[in-house]
Scaffold this motif. Structure first.
Motif, PDB file in Angstrom:
ATOM      1  N   HIS A  11       0.833  -1.204   0.000  1.00  0.00           N
ATOM      2  CA  HIS A  11       0.000   0.000   0.000  1.00  0.00           C
ATOM      3  C   HIS A  11       0.864   1.248   0.000  1.00  0.00           C
ATOM      4  O   HIS A  11       0.596   2.198  -0.744  1.00  0.00           O
ATOM      5  N   VAL A  12       1.896   1.247   0.831  1.00  0.00           N
ATOM      6  CA  VAL A  12       2.790   2.409   0.912  1.00  0.00           C
ATOM      7  C   VAL A  12       3.457   2.652  -0.440  1.00  0.00           C
ATOM      8  O   VAL A  12       3.510   3.787  -0.931  1.00  0.00           O
ATOM      9  N   LEU A  13       3.964   1.586  -1.050  1.00  0.00           N
ATOM     10  CA  LEU A  13       4.625   1.738  -2.345  1.00  0.00           C
ATOM     11  C   LEU A  13       3.663   2.247  -3.411  1.00  0.00           C
ATOM     12  O   LEU A  13       3.988   3.157  -4.180  1.00  0.00           O
ATOM     13  N   ILE A  14       2.481   1.667  -3.463  1.00  0.00           N
ATOM     14  CA  ILE A  14       1.497   2.069  -4.468  1.00  0.00           C
ATOM     15  C   ILE A  14       1.074   3.520  -4.264  1.00  0.00           C
ATOM     16  O   ILE A  14       0.920   4.273  -5.224  1.00  0.00           O
ATOM     17  N   ASP A  15       0.924   3.927  -3.010  1.00  0.00           N
ATOM     18  CA  ASP A  15       0.544   5.318  -2.723  1.00  0.00           C
ATOM     19  C   ASP A  15       1.587   6.316  -3.209  1.00  0.00           C
ATOM     20  O   ASP A  15       1.267   7.481  -3.450  1.00  0.00           O
ATOM     21  N   GLN A  16       2.819   5.883  -3.391  1.00  0.00           N
ATOM     22  CA  GLN A  16       3.894   6.770  -3.821  1.00  0.00           C
ATOM     23  C   GLN A  16       4.030   6.849  -5.344  1.00  0.00           C
ATOM     24  O   GLN A  16       4.788   7.659  -5.862  1.00  0.00           O
ATOM     25  N   ILE A  17       3.287   6.031  -6.080  1.00  0.00           N
ATOM     26  CA  ILE A  17       3.384   6.010  -7.540  1.00  0.00           C
ATOM     27  C   ILE A  17       2.454   7.060  -8.130  1.00  0.00           C
ATOM     28  O   ILE A  17       1.251   7.077  -7.846  1.00  0.00           O
TER      29      ILE A  17
END
Length: 75
Positions: A11-17
């Motif tokens: 979730h954290v990674l996707i939120d940064q894209i």
């Protein structure tokens, strides 16, 4: 890493894209994964399953044909 921790890190990674194409690709990948939960074996006919089982038995008994021999046959 637990399943919960893994989900959270994703979730954290996707939120940064910010790239819409990358997000679409991830969505497609995850959608395909969810849709492919069934095993292809369950969709085969009885005849197909029996044929596969026979082929495995032949291999286990040493009855096999090399790839080169198959190519010769069909050239």
């Amino acid at each position: 890493m637990s399943t919960l921790e893994l989900r959270s890190s994703l979730h954290v990674l996707i939120d940064q894209i910010d790239d819409n194409e990358v997000l679409q690709a991830i969505r497609i990948l995850l959608s395909r994964e969810m849709n492919q939960r069934s095993d292809f074996w369950d969709e085969l006919t009885v005849e197909q399953k029996e044929s596969i089982d026979k082929g495995i038995a032949d291999l286990n008994a040493g009855r096999k044909t090399s790839f080169a021999e198959v190519l010769k046959k069909y050239q």
